[in-house]
Design a protein around this motif. Structure first.
Motif, mmCIF file in Angstrom:
data_model
loop_
_atom_site.group_PDB
_atom_site.id
_atom_site.type_symbol
_atom_site.label_atom_id
_atom_site.label_comp_id
_atom_site.label_asym_id
_atom_site.label_seq_id
_atom_site.Cartn_x
_atom_site.Cartn_y
_atom_site.Cartn_z
ATOM 1 N N TYR A 1 0.918 -1.169 0.113
ATOM 2 C CA TYR A 1 -0.003 0.467 0.424
ATOM 3 C C TYR A 1 0.966 1.217 0.260
ATOM 4 C CZ TYR A 1 -3.973 -2.553 1.437
ATOM 5 O OH TYR A 1 -4.789 -3.494 0.898
ATOM 6 N N LEU A 2 0.343 2.470 -0.434
ATOM 7 C CA LEU A 2 1.317 3.117 0.074
ATOM 8 C C LEU A 2 -0.104 4.375 -0.399
ATOM 9 C CD1 LEU A 2 0.202 4.992 -3.477
ATOM 10 C CD2 LEU A 2 2.336 4.260 -3.688
ATOM 11 N N VAL A 3 0.387 6.162 0.137
ATOM 12 C CA VAL A 3 -0.768 6.957 0.572
ATOM 13 C C VAL A 3 0.450 8.169 0.316
ATOM 14 C CG1 VAL A 3 -2.961 7.754 1.726
ATOM 15 C CG2 VAL A 3 -1.293 5.865 2.179
ATOM 16 N N VAL A 4 -0.214 8.878 -0.510
ATOM 17 C CA VAL A 4 0.477 10.043 -1.401
ATOM 18 C C VAL A 4 0.167 12.074 -1.097
ATOM 19 C CG1 VAL A 4 1.984 11.067 -3.013
ATOM 20 C CG2 VAL A 4 2.588 8.679 -2.702
ATOM 21 N N ASP B 1 7.243 -3.582 -3.887
ATOM 22 C CA ASP B 1 7.219 -1.845 -3.607
ATOM 23 C C ASP B 1 7.227 -0.287 -4.084
ATOM 24 O OD1 ASP B 1 6.035 -3.192 -1.056
ATOM 25 O OD2 ASP B 1 8.202 -3.254 -0.415
ATOM 26 N N LYS B 2 8.607 -1.361 -5.180
ATOM 27 C CA LYS B 2 9.116 -0.282 -6.138
ATOM 28 C C LYS B 2 8.101 -0.063 -7.468
ATOM 29 C CE LYS B 2 13.399 1.039 -8.482
ATOM 30 N NZ LYS B 2 12.745 1.258 -10.251
ATOM 31 N N ALA B 3 8.036 -1.358 -7.465
ATOM 32 C CA ALA B 3 7.527 -1.314 -8.390
ATOM 33 C C ALA B 3 5.814 -0.792 -8.261
ATOM 34 C CB ALA B 3 6.508 -2.756 -9.309
ATOM 35 N N LEU B 4 5.313 -0.884 -7.296
ATOM 36 C CA LEU B 4 3.964 0.248 -7.158
ATOM 37 C C LEU B 4 4.308 1.820 -7.234
ATOM 38 C CD1 LEU B 4 0.761 0.042 -5.682
ATOM 39 C CD2 LEU B 4 2.004 0.634 -3.287
ATOM 40 N N ALA B 5 5.092 1.868 -6.830
ATOM 41 C CA ALA B 5 5.503 3.130 -6.332
ATOM 42 C C ALA B 5 5.678 4.246 -8.239
ATOM 43 C CB ALA B 5 6.647 3.311 -5.739
ATOM 44 N N ASP B 6 6.604 3.207 -8.611
ATOM 45 C CA ASP B 6 7.011 3.383 -9.898
ATOM 46 C C ASP B 6 5.808 4.404 -11.271
ATOM 47 O OD1 ASP B 6 9.457 3.878 -9.714
ATOM 48 O OD2 ASP B 6 10.188 1.812 -9.994
ATOM 49 N N ASP B 7 4.889 2.371 -10.506
ATOM 50 C CA ASP B 7 3.814 3.057 -11.530
ATOM 51 C C ASP B 7 2.529 4.065 -10.996
ATOM 52 O OD1 ASP B 7 4.360 0.901 -13.014
ATOM 53 O OD2 ASP B 7 2.719 -0.733 -11.779
ATOM 54 N N ALA B 8 2.636 4.734 -10.287
ATOM 55 C CA ALA B 8 2.133 6.109 -9.580
ATOM 56 C C ALA B 8 2.442 7.273 -10.025
ATOM 57 C CB ALA B 8 1.806 5.648 -7.846
ATOM 58 N N ARG B 9 3.463 7.312 -10.681
ATOM 59 C CA ARG B 9 4.415 8.410 -10.489
ATOM 60 C C ARG B 9 3.486 9.527 -11.677
ATOM 61 N NH1 ARG B 9 9.283 9.065 -8.399
ATOM 62 N NH2 ARG B 9 10.696 6.481 -7.549
ATOM 63 N N ASP B 10 3.250 9.308 -12.791
ATOM 64 C CA ASP B 10 2.247 9.637 -13.950
ATOM 65 C C ASP B 10 1.011 10.551 -12.774
ATOM 66 O OD1 ASP B 10 4.412 9.226 -15.373
ATOM 67 O OD2 ASP B 10 2.575 8.279 -16.427
ATOM 68 N N VAL B 11 0.702 9.821 -12.206
ATOM 69 C CA VAL B 11 -0.886 9.988 -11.353
ATOM 70 C C VAL B 11 0.168 11.038 -10.403
ATOM 71 C CG1 VAL B 11 -2.646 9.171 -9.605
ATOM 72 C CG2 VAL B 11 -2.069 8.070 -11.637
ATOM 73 N N VAL B 12 0.712 10.654 -9.720
ATOM 74 C CA VAL B 12 0.885 12.051 -8.435
ATOM 75 C C VAL B 12 1.491 13.839 -9.827
ATOM 76 C CG1 VAL B 12 2.827 12.640 -7.004
ATOM 77 C CG2 VAL B 12 2.045 10.705 -6.312
ATOM 78 N N ALA B 13 1.584 13.145 -11.010
ATOM 79 C CA ALA B 13 2.879 14.299 -11.488
ATOM 80 C C ALA B 13 1.412 15.803 -11.883
ATOM 81 C CB ALA B 13 3.686 13.662 -12.294
ATOM 82 N N ALA B 14 0.360 14.134 -12.044
ATOM 83 C CA ALA B 14 -0.926 15.099 -12.582
ATOM 84 C C ALA B 14 -1.686 15.789 -11.107
ATOM 85 C CB ALA B 14 -1.655 14.362 -13.347
#
Length: 283
Positions: free
Chosen positions: A236-239, A262-275
């Motif tokens: 899980y991650l919360v950003v 864990d790294k794959a979960l964070a990398d996949d979310a990078r575009d969402v966080v940028a948006a």
């Protein structure tokens, strides 16, 4: 002397030598006239004296500039400018901010084109499309009597999920009225996880998430009947970024610990966080 002469002499005695032949008025009438003259002279003298006293008093006030008795000259009839108020201000002047009428109001709405499903396959394993809805993709999680990762208090919610063979991924985007409310979601999740490392035959381990302004992550390892290996792993991650919070999760068959998972979960979310950072409700 004859009677006629006596009468003529009496008539001449009654004549007023200053009145050009007019008969002298009786004594009583003369006294009355004199009394009226004296009264008129007294009245005129009294009024004149009062006027002189008033003029002298006004002159003294003007010369001495004494307080409320000072006389203010009336404005000329042809004055075109208005007289400024003489009342002193009760406090310092404060410049109020002027709103910009051209600035659009911030709306807590997740746009339809927001890339919440970025990096996900377009279809699930059963060929149904991966969709973004107005419902949470990640459900709330209860640990030691505390619920975290739910959408309580959010003004706007969006969610998505991908379902594959031994591969389950989900995301929830929450928008709050303030950044403080968004930060509280991350803080609450971290506090509960750290105070409840084990619960319901599962182990909860904090994980660092290098995303956003404030973030937290954790792994959930499930007990297995075969030896000491956990064959199932959820991450899980919360950003938090401004007023927005992204909750992401992934599940798969894996041993624990698994940093690559864990790294794959964070990398996949990078575009969402940028948006999230590019959005107007980013902070």
């Amino acid at each position: 002397m004859s009677d006629h002469l006596d009468i003529a002499l009496r008539e001449l005695g009654d004549l007023d030598p200053d009145g050009l032949g007019a008969r002298r008025a009786p004594a009583a009438e003369l006294r009355a006239r004199g009394e009226r003259h004296r009264r008129r002279r007294y009245a005129v003298t009294t009024v004149a004296s009062a006027a002189i006293v008033a003029v002298v008093a006004v002159g003294l006030n003007v010369l001495t500039d004494s307080g409320p008795s000072q006389v203010t000259p009336a404005p000329s009839p042809d004055t075109t400018e208005s007289t400024a108020p003489t009342t002193a201000p009760t406090g310092p002047a404060v410049d109020e901010p002027t709103p910009d009428p051209t600035a659009p109001a911030v709306q807590l709405v997740v746009p339809d084109d927001f890339p919440l499903a970025a990096s996900y396959p377009e279809t699930n394993e059963d060929t149904t499309p991966v969709k973004v809805t107005r419902r949470p993709g990640v459900g709330g999680l209860t640990l030691c009597g505390e619920t975290i990762l739910d959408s309580a208090g959010a003004s706007a919610v969006a969610g998505t999920k991908y379902v594959g063979a031994e591969d389950y991924r989900a995301r929830t985007l929450l928008l709050f009225e303030s950044s403080a409310d968004a930060i509280a979601v991350v803080q609450h999740a971290e506090l509960v996880v750290r105070q409840c490392p084990e619960f319901d035959n599962s182990t909860f381990t904090p994980v660092e998430v290098p995303l956003g302004e404030k973030s937290f992550g954790f792994d959930v390892a499930y007990d297995a009947a075969q030896g000491d290996f956990a064959l199932g792993l959820s991450s899980y991650l919360v950003v938090q970024v401004g007023q927005a919070v992204l909750i992401g999760s992934a599940y798969g068959e894996s041993t624990f610990p698994n940093p690559e998972f864990d790294k794959a979960l964070a990398d996949d979310a990078r575009d969402v966080v940028a948006a999230m950072a590019d959005a107007r409700w980013a902070g």
